[in-house]
Design an enzyme around this catalytic site. Structure first.
Site, mmCIF file in Angstrom:
data_model
loop_
_atom_site.group_PDB
_atom_site.id
_atom_site.type_symbol
_atom_site.label_atom_id
_atom_site.label_comp_id
_atom_site.label_asym_id
_atom_site.label_seq_id
_atom_site.Cartn_x
_atom_site.Cartn_y
_atom_site.Cartn_z
ATOM 1 N N TYR A 57 60.906 33.674 26.949
ATOM 2 C CA TYR A 57 59.849 34.643 27.244
ATOM 3 C C TYR A 57 59.926 35.115 28.692
ATOM 4 O O TYR A 57 60.042 34.331 29.632
ATOM 5 C CB TYR A 57 58.452 34.046 26.997
ATOM 6 N N GLY A 64 53.755 40.026 26.469
ATOM 7 C CA GLY A 64 52.463 40.052 25.801
ATOM 8 C C GLY A 64 52.616 40.020 24.298
ATOM 9 O O GLY A 64 53.318 39.169 23.729
ATOM 10 N N HIS A 87 52.882 49.396 33.501
ATOM 11 C CA HIS A 87 51.740 48.623 33.978
ATOM 12 C C HIS A 87 51.121 49.219 35.235
ATOM 13 O O HIS A 87 49.986 48.869 35.590
ATOM 14 C CB HIS A 87 52.152 47.172 34.242
ATOM 15 N N ASN A 200 52.377 39.186 37.684
ATOM 16 C CA ASN A 200 51.595 38.247 36.873
ATOM 17 C C ASN A 200 50.856 37.244 37.750
ATOM 18 O O ASN A 200 51.125 36.049 37.721
ATOM 19 C CB ASN A 200 52.534 37.509 35.905
ATOM 20 N N ARG A 290 9.382 30.968 57.039
ATOM 21 C CA ARG A 290 9.404 29.509 57.009
ATOM 22 C C ARG A 290 10.607 28.958 56.247
ATOM 23 O O ARG A 290 11.129 27.898 56.574
ATOM 24 C CB ARG A 290 8.098 29.031 56.371
#
Length: 516
Positions: A57, A64, A87, A200, A290
């Site tokens: 891969y 994807g 992309h 990535n 306060r």
């Protein structure tokens, strides 16, 4: 950007200062020998997988939901180009230069760990872009924060290929090809896995987290100073900030905030004027006065938690697949942005609440029923003049917007990539809204400082504390004191700059010493 030296980038974690120097101050970068050795070793393993007939891969497959296709070696260069081009699909306004430089540096660091399998020449080219001040145009929209900040990083990878649009060191818009040519940088022909290794990661959201922490660290000191000025000018008491009272609730940030306020209020003539219990009939101050250390202190502790998360991320190598030390190349889910997204959202909540309390203190100055003897709206001639009436409107508008920005992005998720990426972090969106929240907090605190300074002047002849007096004096170098109504917007912007650049805190610290 000013020259701020060279940051060495190796396998070891970067520091916050490294990121700030490169992102905000224009520092160049240099890959260390250890980084080159680690990158080269990992690349050798990727080359072996690329030559193998067994699909791997990201090396010899699609990406994807398309990861099931084994890509022929003749098409793998095209695969990398196609990945980056497709992309680089951002849209909307340009992202700030400091954000892009931060994400470029953080991606370079991941490459330097030797867990991505990129070639040394590609990593060196990314470093050369940073050092040359070439900033790819990255857009507001396009990242879901999983797998990392894909679209923003793809615009950077596109520049490495000599494509797309960039800004040069002077900020001029030009083509990537021309900018690289002018800088003497050769475009890269991406090899197997390199496209994926470049895009990535969670570098954009992490960069924005580090920048926000840097901003908030200074703004929370400013919040202590502005709160002290308001307590003083509203004739409040500093007795509630006593260390023995704070110790009853040992929250670390609260103790620091209270100590800061005590330092800033020390030796106040205004406060000394009403310490006599026979002259002062008020039992206790409003919560916005306060409880200031409780809110600002909790904010500090939240920033401390976010700092821990960012520190862990700076020690990370975020990529998928990752090259392990034993040579295995394994898929993983480390690109998911949830750890960063959560704290980005948390900090937006913090910014909104600190701003909300600041606005409430400012409002008290303007109401004759609550400001203990000051003129209505701090006006020179109430009725003829409006004083700071609308400055508080501006604060209120910003605070209202900040409350909307405090709604978490990280609880949202929208599936993508044909349901392969079926849960995403939205960390980039969380980071973008946090930047707007930080800007809003800067402006809200500036209005409080401006208003409190005017009120302190109106308490004359009573003398303020030396530290608050020093802050007022710093303001008076660019903003006049009380008088009839003037064009107020430029005065607000002047104080915004004094808050943003640290002048307000520096003026107080010239008297108190370093504030926590």
């Amino acid at each position: 950007m000013r020259d701020n030296g060279v940051v060495n980038v190796g396998p070891e974690p970067l520091t916050f200062d490294d990121v700030i120097r490169v992102a905000r101050h224009g520092a160049a970068v240099q890959l260390t020998d250890d980084a080159i050795a680690a990158i080269s070793a990992a690349r050798q393993r990727v080359d072996e997988l690329a030559e193998s007939p067994v699909p791997a891969y990201g090396v010899s497959t699609g990406f994807g939901a398309l990861a099931t296709r084994h890509i022929d070696p003749a098409l793998r260069a095209q695969l990398q180009r196609s990945l980056v081009r497709s992309h680089a699909a951002g849209s909307g306004p340009e992202v700030e230069t400091e954000v892009v430089r931060a994400l470029m540096l953080l991606r370079l660091h991941t490459l330097a760990t030797g867990h991505t399998g990129i070639r040394p020449t590609t990593a060196k080219t990314l470093g050369a872009l940073i050092s040359a001040g070439i900033t790819p145009v990255v857009h507001e929209y396009g990242s879901l924060g999983c797998s990392g900040d894909l679209a923003p990083l793809a615009h950077v990878a596109l520049t490495l290929m000599g494509e797309g649009v960039v800004r040069d060191r002077a900020g001029n818009l030009t083509s990537a090809a021309e900018a690289l040519k002018q800088a003497g940088i050769e475009p890269v022909e991406l090899a197997a896995k390199e496209g994926l290794a470049l895009i990535n990661g969670t570098d954009g959201m992490l960069g924005m987290l580090i920048l926000a922490i840097d901003d908030l660290t200074g703004l929370l000191k400013t919040a202590d100073v502005s709160a002290a000025m308001s307590v003083e000018a509203l004739l409040g008491t500093d007795a509630v900030f006593a260390p023995e009272l704070q110790a009853l609730r040992p929250q670390p940030g609260q103790a620091l905030a209270a100590a800061n306020m005590r330092k800033v209020l020390a030796a106040s003539g205004i406060m000394a004027s009403h310490r006599d219990p026979n002259a002062c009939t008020r039992v206790q101050d409003a919560y916005s006065l306060r409880c200031a250390p409780q809110v600002a202190g909790a904010a500090r502790d939240t920033v401390a938690h976010a700092t821990n998360v960012a520190t862990w991320e700076l020690a990370s190598a975020v990529d998928n697949p990752a090259v392990l030390d034993d040579g295995r190349v394994e898929s993983n889910g480390n690109f998911h942005g949830a750890p960063v997204a959560y704290v980005l959202d948390f900090l937006a909540i913090v910014a909104a609440d600190v701003a909300s309390m600041s606005e409430r203190r400012t409002d008290r100055f303007l109401d004759v029923a609550r400001n203990h003897g000051l003129p209505a709206f701090l006006a020179d001639d109430p009725g003829v003049d409006s004083g700071h009436m609308i400055a508080q409107y501006t604060q209120a508008a910003i605070v209202s917007e900040m409350k909307r920005l405090a709604v978490p992005a990280s609880v949202d998720s929208i599936p993508s990539s044909a349901m392969q990426e079926d849960h995403v972090s939205m960390g980039w969106s969380a980071a973008r809204k946090l930047r707007r929240a930080v800007d809003g907090l800067t402006r809200v605190l500036a209005v409080e400082v401006l208003t409190a300074a005017r009120a302190i002047d109106l308490r004359a002849p009573l003398e303020p504390a030396p530290a608050t007096g020093a802050v007022v004096a710093a303001l008076r170098e660019s903003v006049p004191g009380p008088g009839s109504d003037r064009f107020l917007a430029p005065e607000i912007e002047s104080v915004v700059r004094l808050v943003a650049d640290g002048t307000v805190v520096t003026a107080a610290e010239a008297v108190t010493g370093p504030l926590a």
